[in-house]
Design an enzyme around this catalytic site. Structure first.
Site, PDB file in Angstrom:
ATOM      1  N   SER A 140     -41.350 -42.819 -57.592  1.00 17.22           N
ATOM      2  CA  SER A 140     -40.586 -41.657 -58.734  1.00 17.22           C
ATOM      3  C   SER A 140     -41.408 -41.591 -59.326  1.00 17.22           C
ATOM      4  CB  SER A 140     -39.167 -41.291 -59.142  1.00 17.22           C
ATOM      5  OG  SER A 140     -38.613 -40.422 -59.398  1.00 17.22           O
ATOM      6  N   TYR A 155     -32.975 -46.624 -63.436  1.00 19.39           N
ATOM      7  CA  TYR A 155     -34.055 -45.408 -62.517  1.00 19.39           C
ATOM      8  C   TYR A 155     -34.930 -45.983 -62.552  1.00 19.39           C
ATOM      9  CZ  TYR A 155     -35.155 -42.522 -59.301  1.00 19.39           C
ATOM     10  OH  TYR A 155     -35.845 -41.768 -57.783  1.00 19.39           O
TER      11      TYR A 155
HETATM   12  P1  NAP Z   1     -29.870 -40.223 -51.961  1.00 13.75           P
HETATM   13  O1  NAP Z   1     -29.495 -37.967 -51.072  1.00 13.75           O
HETATM   14  O2  NAP Z   1     -29.064 -40.282 -53.244  1.00 13.75           O
HETATM   15  O3  NAP Z   1     -29.547 -40.926 -50.764  1.00 13.75           O
HETATM   16  C1  NAP Z   1     -30.353 -42.194 -50.889  1.00 13.75           C
HETATM   17  C2  NAP Z   1     -30.011 -42.839 -49.548  1.00 13.75           C
HETATM   18  O4  NAP Z   1     -30.284 -44.615 -49.634  1.00 13.75           O
HETATM   19  C3  NAP Z   1     -28.215 -42.959 -49.026  1.00 13.75           C
HETATM   20  O5  NAP Z   1     -28.361 -43.078 -46.931  1.00 13.75           O
HETATM   21  C4  NAP Z   1     -27.763 -44.386 -49.035  1.00 13.75           C
HETATM   22  O6  NAP Z   1     -26.668 -44.509 -48.422  1.00 13.75           O
HETATM   23  C5  NAP Z   1     -28.967 -45.080 -49.359  1.00 13.75           C
HETATM   24  N1  NAP Z   1     -28.442 -46.248 -49.456  1.00 13.75           N
HETATM   25  C6  NAP Z   1     -28.269 -46.605 -51.332  1.00 13.75           C
HETATM   26  N2  NAP Z   1     -28.300 -48.506 -50.902  1.00 13.75           N
HETATM   27  C7  NAP Z   1     -28.192 -48.494 -50.423  1.00 13.75           C
HETATM   28  C8  NAP Z   1     -28.430 -49.622 -49.350  1.00 13.75           C
HETATM   29  N3  NAP Z   1     -27.779 -50.612 -50.555  1.00 13.75           N
HETATM   30  N4  NAP Z   1     -28.816 -50.228 -48.092  1.00 13.75           N
HETATM   31  C9  NAP Z   1     -29.472 -49.065 -47.410  1.00 13.75           C
HETATM   32  N5  NAP Z   1     -29.061 -47.893 -47.821  1.00 13.75           N
HETATM   33  C10 NAP Z   1     -28.896 -47.442 -49.360  1.00 13.75           C
HETATM   34  O7  NAP Z   1     -31.703 -39.771 -52.736  1.00 13.75           O
HETATM   35  P2  NAP Z   1     -32.836 -39.278 -51.840  1.00 13.75           P
HETATM   36  O8  NAP Z   1     -32.621 -38.179 -52.945  1.00 13.75           O
HETATM   37  O9  NAP Z   1     -32.889 -39.273 -50.620  1.00 13.75           O
HETATM   38  O10 NAP Z   1     -33.888 -40.408 -52.168  1.00 13.75           O
HETATM   39  C11 NAP Z   1     -34.517 -40.823 -51.809  1.00 13.75           C
HETATM   40  C12 NAP Z   1     -35.557 -41.638 -52.412  1.00 13.75           C
HETATM   41  O11 NAP Z   1     -36.305 -40.565 -52.569  1.00 13.75           O
HETATM   42  C13 NAP Z   1     -35.097 -42.868 -53.198  1.00 13.75           C
HETATM   43  O12 NAP Z   1     -36.101 -43.409 -53.064  1.00 13.75           O
HETATM   44  C14 NAP Z   1     -35.222 -41.919 -54.682  1.00 13.75           C
HETATM   45  O13 NAP Z   1     -35.529 -43.005 -55.910  1.00 13.75           O
HETATM   46  C15 NAP Z   1     -36.221 -40.888 -54.240  1.00 13.75           C
HETATM   47  N6  NAP Z   1     -37.166 -39.507 -55.067  1.00 13.75           N
HETATM   48  C16 NAP Z   1     -36.011 -38.860 -55.026  1.00 13.75           C
HETATM   49  C17 NAP Z   1     -36.024 -37.100 -55.835  1.00 13.75           C
HETATM   50  C18 NAP Z   1     -34.949 -36.638 -55.455  1.00 13.75           C
HETATM   51  O14 NAP Z   1     -35.494 -35.506 -56.643  1.00 13.75           O
HETATM   52  N7  NAP Z   1     -34.179 -36.511 -54.550  1.00 13.75           N
HETATM   53  C19 NAP Z   1     -37.305 -37.970 -56.751  1.00 13.75           C
HETATM   54  C20 NAP Z   1     -37.926 -38.846 -57.055  1.00 13.75           C
HETATM   55  C21 NAP Z   1     -37.828 -40.016 -55.655  1.00 13.75           C
HETATM   56  P3  NAP Z   1     -25.274 -44.027 -48.109  1.00 13.75           P
HETATM   57  O15 NAP Z   1     -25.106 -43.533 -48.005  1.00 13.75           O
HETATM   58  O16 NAP Z   1     -24.246 -44.622 -47.609  1.00 13.75           O
HETATM   59  O17 NAP Z   1     -24.733 -43.955 -49.712  1.00 13.75           O
END
Ligand code: NAP
Length: 231
Positions: A140, A155
């Site tokens: 990120s 984070y």
């Molecule tokens: P999200 O919607 O919160 O989804 C997170 C996923 O990670 C869910 O499937 C969750 O599973 C899983 N997870 C959490 N803890 C886990 C564990 N211990 N083992 C396996 N799975 C686990 O997040 P997202 O927005 O898709 O983000 C995906 C990636 O992009 C992350 O690395 C995030 O930091 C990065 N990112 C996102 C944004 C944004 O704007 N969304 C911006 C920059 C970076 P559960 O359903 O079981 O909780």
């Protein structure tokens, strides 16, 4: 046994960006292990998305779960070409470094840093055997030291660490031809990103780009939408 299709693991793929990355890679004829903490949720996502996807249980913060997945991949697929460390937790907008709950920060490191690190160590022997091995650490802009300010301490600290790990591994694995990059998906409308961000398909694209880099592609980089960004 070894399958002829390139094989990828995506962590945290039952929802959000990981699910869309799985869909896009499967459409490119990768066999994708769509992993989730809950096998039922992984299965539900696979049922929805269709071909080339295999549901698998994986809690990245649980070392036994990582080992179990590795055994399964060795036995059922005999190969791994792409590892996408996507799972992450705790975009902690509600706290600051001066008062952060350090127990929660430790927990965040387990999932956002030690999980990816353990997965990489565990799957290295398989990745080394791949003709085109790739490791993608979903990071990120919040982890960039460049312009780092206060806020989201758990984070930001974990993503800065993941970036450092990316640089170390890229260097150590260069001789093994394994390309290792950190990718920021941008602000994406998911449960973590909230409303207002861009569509998941757009955020996922840059991650798939890093998974499918040619052999002379970059390693040890930090990218958004296929373009370098400042560490
Ligand atoms: P999200 O919607 O919160 O989804 C997170 C996923 O990670 C869910 O499937 C969750 O599973 C899983 N997870 C959490 N803890 C886990 C564990 N211990 N083992 C396996 N799975 C686990 O997040 P997202 O927005 O898709 O983000 C995906 C990636 O992009 C992350 O690395 C995030 O930091 C990065 N990112 C996102 C944004 C944004 O704007 N969304 C911006 C920059 C970076 P559960 O359903 O079981 O909780």
């Amino acid at each position: 046994m070894s399958t002829h299709q390139p094989t990828a693991i995506v962590t945290g793929a039952n929802r959000g960006i990981g699910k869309e990355v799985s869909r896009q890679l499967a459409a490119q004829d990768y066999t994708v292990l769509l992993t989730a903490r809950s096998l039922e949720k992984a299965q539900a996502a696979v049922n929805e998305l269709g071909n080339n996807l295999v549901p698998a249980q994986l809690d990245v913060a649980d070392p036994a779960s990582v080992v179990a997945l590795h055994e399964r991949v060795v036995q059922e697929f005999g190969r791994l070409d792409v590892l996408i460390n996507n799972a992450a937790i705790n975009y902690d907008t509600w706290q600051r470094a001066i008062n952060a709950d350090l127990e929660m920060v430790r927990e965040t490191f387990e999932t956002n840093v030690y999980g990816p690190w353990q997965l990489i160590q565990t799957f290295l022997p398989l990745l080394r055997q791949s003709p085109h091995p790739r490791i993608v650490n979903v990071s990120s802009g919040g982890g960039a030291l460049n312009g780092m300010g206060g806020g989201t301490p758990a984070y930001s600290m974990t993503k800065a660490s993941l970036n450092a790990l990316t640089l170390m591994l890229a260097d150590e694995l260069r001789r093994d031809r394994i390309l290792v990059n950190a990718i920021c998906p941008g602000w994406v409308a998911t449960d973590m990103g909230g409303s207002g961000g861009r569509p998941v398909a757009d955020g996922a694209k840059g991650i798939v780009w890093a998974a499918m880099l040619p052999d002379d592609g970059p390693t040890g980089g930090f990218f958004r939408d296929g373009k370098p960004i400042a560490w």
